[in-house]
Design a protein around this motif. Sequence first.
Motif, PDB file in Angstrom:
ATOM      1  N   ASN A   9       1.241  -1.030  -0.551  1.00  0.00           N
ATOM      2  CA  ASN A   9       0.132   0.100   0.045  1.00  0.00           C
ATOM      3  C   ASN A   9       0.889   1.389   0.041  1.00  0.00           C
ATOM      4  O   ASN A   9       1.090   1.519   0.888  1.00  0.00           O
ATOM      5  N   LYS A  11      -0.225   4.178  -0.103  1.00  0.00           N
ATOM      6  CA  LYS A  11      -0.453   5.557  -0.041  1.00  0.00           C
ATOM      7  C   LYS A  11      -0.086   6.517  -0.744  1.00  0.00           C
ATOM      8  O   LYS A  11      -0.220   6.382  -1.738  1.00  0.00           O
ATOM      9  N   HIS A  96      -9.327   1.918   5.452  1.00  0.00           N
ATOM     10  CA  HIS A  96      -8.768   1.633   5.249  1.00  0.00           C
ATOM     11  C   HIS A  96      -8.116   2.364   6.575  1.00  0.00           C
ATOM     12  O   HIS A  96      -9.449   3.365   6.440  1.00  0.00           O
ATOM     13  N   GLU A  98      -6.517   4.970   7.736  1.00  0.00           N
ATOM     14  CA  GLU A  98      -6.238   6.141   6.844  1.00  0.00           C
ATOM     15  C   GLU A  98      -8.052   6.976   6.790  1.00  0.00           C
ATOM     16  O   GLU A  98      -8.405   7.893   7.013  1.00  0.00           O
ATOM     17  N   GLU A 168      -5.296  -4.767  10.757  1.00  0.00           N
ATOM     18  CA  GLU A 168      -4.401  -3.542  10.445  1.00  0.00           C
ATOM     19  C   GLU A 168      -4.363  -3.041  11.763  1.00  0.00           C
ATOM     20  O   GLU A 168      -5.843  -1.444  11.868  1.00  0.00           O
ATOM     21  N   ALA A 172      -0.710   0.025  15.351  1.00  0.00           N
ATOM     22  CA  ALA A 172       0.847  -0.930  14.318  1.00  0.00           C
ATOM     23  C   ALA A 172       1.085   0.222  13.651  1.00  0.00           C
ATOM     24  O   ALA A 172       2.038  -0.223  12.565  1.00  0.00           O
ATOM     25  N   ILE A 173       0.152   0.784  12.843  1.00  0.00           N
ATOM     26  CA  ILE A 173       0.455   1.068  11.585  1.00  0.00           C
ATOM     27  C   ILE A 173       1.090   2.705  11.404  1.00  0.00           C
ATOM     28  O   ILE A 173       1.103   3.806  12.047  1.00  0.00           O
ATOM     29  N   GLY A 174       2.485   2.565  10.642  1.00  0.00           N
ATOM     30  CA  GLY A 174       3.077   3.186  10.612  1.00  0.00           C
ATOM     31  C   GLY A 174       4.011   3.736  12.186  1.00  0.00           C
ATOM     32  O   GLY A 174       4.314   4.741  12.586  1.00  0.00           O
ATOM     33  N   GLY A 212       0.285  -3.662   9.342  1.00  0.00           N
ATOM     34  CA  GLY A 212       0.817  -2.565  10.365  1.00  0.00           C
ATOM     35  C   GLY A 212       2.932  -3.179  10.802  1.00  0.00           C
ATOM     36  O   GLY A 212       3.123  -3.525  11.656  1.00  0.00           O
ATOM     37  N   SER A 213       2.821  -1.855  10.437  1.00  0.00           N
ATOM     38  CA  SER A 213       4.479  -1.539  10.800  1.00  0.00           C
ATOM     39  C   SER A 213       5.412  -3.107   9.684  1.00  0.00           C
ATOM     40  O   SER A 213       6.107  -3.504  10.562  1.00  0.00           O
ATOM     41  N   VAL A 214       4.748  -3.990   8.954  1.00  0.00           N
ATOM     42  CA  VAL A 214       5.719  -4.964   8.927  1.00  0.00           C
ATOM     43  C   VAL A 214       6.818  -3.905   8.030  1.00  0.00           C
ATOM     44  O   VAL A 214       6.620  -3.256   7.501  1.00  0.00           O
ATOM     45  N   LEU A 232       0.088  -6.749   4.001  1.00  0.00           N
ATOM     46  CA  LEU A 232      -0.065  -5.662   3.973  1.00  0.00           C
ATOM     47  C   LEU A 232       1.185  -4.489   4.521  1.00  0.00           C
ATOM     48  O   LEU A 232       1.245  -4.486   5.623  1.00  0.00           O
ATOM     49  N   VAL A 233       1.660  -3.789   3.320  1.00  0.00           N
ATOM     50  CA  VAL A 233       2.458  -3.023   3.924  1.00  0.00           C
ATOM     51  C   VAL A 233       2.953  -1.704   3.331  1.00  0.00           C
ATOM     52  O   VAL A 233       1.747  -2.018   2.158  1.00  0.00           O
ATOM     53  N   GLY A 234       2.735  -0.845   3.988  1.00  0.00           N
ATOM     54  CA  GLY A 234       3.195  -0.337   4.081  1.00  0.00           C
ATOM     55  C   GLY A 234       4.328   0.663   3.141  1.00  0.00           C
ATOM     56  O   GLY A 234       4.825   1.348   2.635  1.00  0.00           O
ATOM     57  N   GLY A 235       4.667   1.565   4.704  1.00  0.00           N
ATOM     58  CA  GLY A 235       5.983   2.542   5.087  1.00  0.00           C
ATOM     59  C   GLY A 235       7.148   1.477   4.203  1.00  0.00           C
ATOM     60  O   GLY A 235       7.915   1.692   2.913  1.00  0.00           O
TER      61      GLY A 235
HETATM   62  P1  PGA Z   1       2.927   0.540   7.882  1.00  0.00           P
HETATM   63  O1  PGA Z   1       1.085   0.973   6.956  1.00  0.00           O
HETATM   64  O2  PGA Z   1       3.246  -0.632   7.410  1.00  0.00           O
HETATM   65  O3  PGA Z   1       3.417   2.024   7.483  1.00  0.00           O
HETATM   66  O4  PGA Z   1       2.427  -0.201   9.445  1.00  0.00           O
HETATM   67  C1  PGA Z   1       0.519  -0.460   6.790  1.00  0.00           C
HETATM   68  C2  PGA Z   1      -0.989   0.145   6.645  1.00  0.00           C
HETATM   69  O5  PGA Z   1      -0.742   1.094   6.406  1.00  0.00           O
HETATM   70  O6  PGA Z   1      -1.848  -0.285   5.175  1.00  0.00           O
END
Ligand code: PGA
Length: 249
Positions: A9, A11, A96, A98, A168, A172-174, A212-214, A232-235
Amino acid sequence: MQRPILAANWKMNHGPSDARAFMRTFLAHYARRQDRQVILFPPAVTVTTVLAALKDRPDIQVGVQNIYWEDKGAFTGELSAPMARDAGATLALIGHSERRHVFGETDAETARKVAAAVRAGLIPMLCVGEKLDERESGQTEAVVLRQLRAGIAEVEPHAVGGMLIAYEPVWAIGTGKTATPADASAVHAVIADALRSQVGERARSVPILYGGSVNRGNATALLSADGVDGLLVGGASLDAEGWTSIARA
Ligand code: PGA
């Protein structure tokens, strides 16, 4: 377990120019694999750029990060499910955290978006997860189940069988704080049970991803946790080399 799903993801990152450079590096290092499914969720303006880079790589799927529930009309700034489908996206992230917590999206709105995605032939990936105060006050299960039941309320059971769920936890997200594999497994089991009671055996085909912070350091352990069908991976998905090693986890 079905083959694991590794989803990125991005973002609000990676416009078309960045995405072209990302895809060159990623595709040079990530060879097609039968034992996993990779999905990218770029910003909407970047979807066609990513799809162009993937023209010889139908093994990788592309989704949008959000849709509106109407198919067309006077909704300035919005993106409809049929338009996303027409651009070549095959999935849509819905609900999501956010969207829920920055933009105030409600459970009822996620339900309409899930229904719109299904109508248009986009596979919804419904995101659910509790905030820190909700976890600390023992409401994790209640919050996740409320979001889950509300999110699938407007689609038929057979359509639920074609969806994906992403758990998520908002805390834990970001944040760099990751759920332990055991925390993730516990909530994934609750989600799987609830899905079974809502749609019966069709629930077996619904992958439940953790997010979440993977990062590349914890991806393998999280992916081996019971009931975790993908990530599901963000940053950590923004850097092409880092993402490549997660995609291979
Ligand atoms: P993150 O985000 O890996 O940066 O914590 C995950 C997400 O919001 O999908």
